[in-house]
Design a protein around this motif. Structure first.
Motif, short mmCIF file in Angstrom:
data_model
loop_
_atom_site.label_atom_id
_atom_site.label_comp_id
_atom_site.label_asym_id
_atom_site.label_seq_id
_atom_site.Cartn_x
_atom_site.Cartn_y
_atom_site.Cartn_z
N MET A 116 7.72 21.10 -40.86
CA MET A 116 6.64 20.86 -39.90
C MET A 116 5.90 22.17 -39.68
N PHE A 117 4.85 22.40 -40.45
CA PHE A 117 4.14 23.67 -40.33
C PHE A 117 2.98 23.53 -39.36
N ILE A 118 3.01 24.31 -38.31
CA ILE A 118 1.88 24.44 -37.39
C ILE A 118 2.00 25.81 -36.75
N SER A 119 0.97 26.60 -36.86
CA SER A 119 1.07 27.98 -36.40
C SER A 119 0.49 28.19 -35.01
N LYS A 120 -0.50 27.39 -34.66
CA LYS A 120 -1.10 27.55 -33.34
C LYS A 120 -1.86 26.29 -32.96
N LEU A 121 -2.20 26.20 -31.67
CA LEU A 121 -3.02 25.12 -31.14
C LEU A 121 -4.34 25.70 -30.69
N ASP A 122 -5.39 24.91 -30.78
CA ASP A 122 -6.74 25.36 -30.49
C ASP A 122 -7.04 25.21 -29.00
N SER A 151 11.89 26.91 -27.81
CA SER A 151 11.66 27.68 -29.03
C SER A 151 10.29 27.35 -29.64
N LEU A 152 9.91 26.07 -29.63
CA LEU A 152 8.60 25.71 -30.18
C LEU A 152 7.48 26.22 -29.28
N ALA A 153 7.70 26.19 -27.96
CA ALA A 153 6.70 26.72 -27.04
C ALA A 153 6.49 28.22 -27.26
N ASP A 154 7.59 28.96 -27.44
CA ASP A 154 7.49 30.40 -27.69
C ASP A 154 6.77 30.67 -29.01
N VAL A 201 2.57 28.60 -26.14
CA VAL A 201 2.11 27.66 -25.13
C VAL A 201 3.22 27.47 -24.11
N SER A 202 2.93 26.75 -23.05
CA SER A 202 3.95 26.52 -22.03
C SER A 202 4.94 25.46 -22.50
N PRO A 203 6.19 25.50 -22.04
CA PRO A 203 7.15 24.45 -22.39
C PRO A 203 6.67 23.06 -21.99
N THR A 204 5.86 22.98 -20.93
CA THR A 204 5.34 21.68 -20.49
C THR A 204 4.50 21.02 -21.58
N THR A 205 3.73 21.84 -22.33
CA THR A 205 2.91 21.30 -23.41
C THR A 205 3.78 20.63 -24.46
N VAL A 206 4.84 21.29 -24.88
CA VAL A 206 5.74 20.73 -25.90
C VAL A 206 6.50 19.54 -25.33
N GLU A 207 6.96 19.65 -24.10
CA GLU A 207 7.70 18.55 -23.49
C GLU A 207 6.83 17.30 -23.37
N SER A 208 5.56 17.46 -23.03
CA SER A 208 4.65 16.32 -22.93
C SER A 208 4.46 15.65 -24.28
N ALA A 209 4.31 16.45 -25.34
CA ALA A 209 4.14 15.89 -26.69
C ALA A 209 5.41 15.16 -27.12
N TYR A 210 6.56 15.76 -26.89
CA TYR A 210 7.83 15.13 -27.25
C TYR A 210 8.04 13.83 -26.46
N SER A 211 7.69 13.86 -25.18
CA SER A 211 7.90 12.68 -24.34
C SER A 211 7.06 11.51 -24.82
#
Length: 480
Positions: free
Chosen positions: A1-7, A42-45, A49-59
């Motif tokens: 899963m390659f993604i380096s940054k979000l816009d 780890s993905l947020a770091d 981005v904030s952990p909330t961003t990753v948690e929202s996507a996962y949820s």
């Protein structure tokens, strides 16, 4: 899963960008089944981005069935099955494909028109926020003398301008793939299902319906001469194996928010259902009666939009989005039924059952972008009511109640243990000026269990009455 940054400058929120990227990787095979996802932190770091961003996507991915959360182990990719999906939609690709060129005994709740101090009606809207001034403005435009043609019989399929707006709305809000020519407008679901019965009768004799489920489906098809079989539910939706063993040729489902139990059908089972349809030629009737109203995470996309040209009939309407009194519902037909519909319309001299004035007023309302703003406003408002109901039940009933089917729709299912019968409990509530309905009537084949379950709606009740209403309900059932 390659993604380096979000816009950060992108029009879409960062969690939506991440959600769409991961979903695309899963569908295209970039993320294999059972793969363990990076931890939220780890993905947020890594992405900054904030952990909330990753948690929202996962949820959201978990809500749609793409991921499963295993306690103390993390998130894992769910199997998607072998059916080829329409990947272009996940790439943000083009407009919808143009198909026009291709040819036991149970207690029923009383229809009670009385008003209640604590009204937990299972599907009532909150009309205090209805856009009366805007609607009056659009209605006045519809009633101008130069629109006198609206007073005559209109297009039996529904006003074309409205169907254009519905097609666009469904594409953006529900992920549907359809053109205006696939949409049939009608005054209510019973009318549309009766039309659908005429379209299916040469190909289908046996229809499966969810058990428990929305009785209108079963009864309408029975009245039109079909054999109807109740199909049991599993924890994630209708049992696919029963469709095969009972050899049904069509099935009614509510995958985004099952009525009445509230579960969301995960992507793996949706693909199994579509594969059943592909292999057998069977039809899927998708009832998306309140798919817009999901309160935590994004709305779950429709089943209809997953695969191009699948035999899916999509049912929707504006009763819960706006108001039942408008009498504007619709169905989206697959390409395989368009010719049959045109023949039916021609040979039966079919007339439109929904008011042209209401249709045109709604068209103007949608063209101005007012519907989407209203849906967003109401989703937020109903979400606040939903959360307050849940919070109050957990506090007041403590261990005496189980909540089933939360996070979407207009009601939750309340399961309790009690020595009194469901009917006695409903009467006690009514005597205390509380409206609540037993869920027993939703079963076509009642189960062999002793649970008592009630449909507790939160859409129509005033916010300030919710806490007091739940507390009062507990008092009349269990005492202080």
């Amino acid at each position: 899963m390659f993604i380096s940054k979000l816009d950060k400058q992108h029009s879409k929120p960062q969690y939506v960008q991440l959600y769409e990227h991961i979903k695309h990787e899963m569908v295209t095979g970039g993320l294999a089944e059972h793969t363990r996802m990076p931890s939220i932190r780890s993905l947020a770091d890594f992405l900054g981005v904030s952990p909330t961003t990753v948690e929202s996507a996962y949820s959201q991915l978990q809500a749609e069935g793409y991921l499963v959360s295993k306690p103390k182990r993390g998130y894992y990719v769910q199997p998607l099955g072998d059916l080829e999906l329409n990947i272009e939609r996940d790439k943000g690709g083009g407009a919808p494909v143009d198909l026009t060129k291709r040819a036991a005994s149970r207690a029923f709740p009383a229809r009670d028109g009385a008003s209640y101090q604590y009204d937990f009606h299972l599907s009532q809207n909150d009309f205090a926020l209805f856009p009366f001034q805007l609607w009056r403005k659009m209605s006045n435009q519809a009633l101008r003398p130069d629109n006198q043609h609206l007073l005559f019989y209109g297009d039996p399929q529904g006003e074309y301008g409205l169907r254009v707006q519905i097609s666009s709305y469904l594409h953006r809000f529900r992920g549907c793939q359809c053109t205006p020519d696939q949409i049939v407008v009608g005054s209510d679901q019973h009318h549309l299902l009766t039309l659908l019965s005429s379209l299916l009768k040469l190909q289908v004799q046996h229809i499966g319906v969810e058990n428990p489920g929305y009785l209108l489906h079963a009864e309408t098809f029975k009245q039109n001469g079909f054999q109807v079989s109740p199909i049991p539910l599993e924890a994630d939706g209708i049992c696919i194996g029963e469709l095969v063993s009972r050899q049904v040729q069509a099935v009614c489902v509510s995958p985004s928010h099952q009525y009445p139990r509230g579960m969301t059908m995960p992507i793996g089972k949706r693909i199994q259902l579509l594969e059943w349809s592909r292999q057998t030629g069977g039809f899927i009737i998708e009832d998306d009666y309140d798919g817009e109203f999901r309160y935590h995470g994004r709305a779950v996309p429709s089943l209809q939009g997953l695969v191009t040209d699948a035999n899916v009939i999509y049912l929707g309407g504006f009763s819960q989005v706006l108001a039942p009194a408008l009498c504007v519902h619709y169905m989206v037909l697959p390409a395989s039924l368009l010719d049959a519909y045109q023949r039916l319309e021609y040979y039966t001299l079919l007339e439109q059952s929904s008011s042209r004035l209401h249709q045109y007023t709604l068209q103007l309302f949608m063209e101005g972008g007012h519907l989407e703003r209203h849906v967003r406003k109401m989703r937020k408002w109903y979400g606040q009511k939903h959360d307050l109901v849940i919070e109050t039940i957990l506090r007041v009933f403590a261990g005496k109640a189980q909540i089933i089917g939360k996070d979407a729709g207009f009601h939750i299912l309340l399961r309790i243990e009690h020595t009194k019968t469901e009917q006695e409990l409903v009467v006690l509530a009514k005597q205390a000026d509380i409206r609540i309905a037993s869920a027993a009537y939703t079963w076509l084949e009642p189960p062999h269990h002793t649970h008592k379950e009630f449909l507790l709606g939160f859409g129509g009740i005033k916010m300030e009455r919710i806490v007091e209403g739940v507390e009062r309900l507990y008092e009349v059932w269990y005492g202080k």
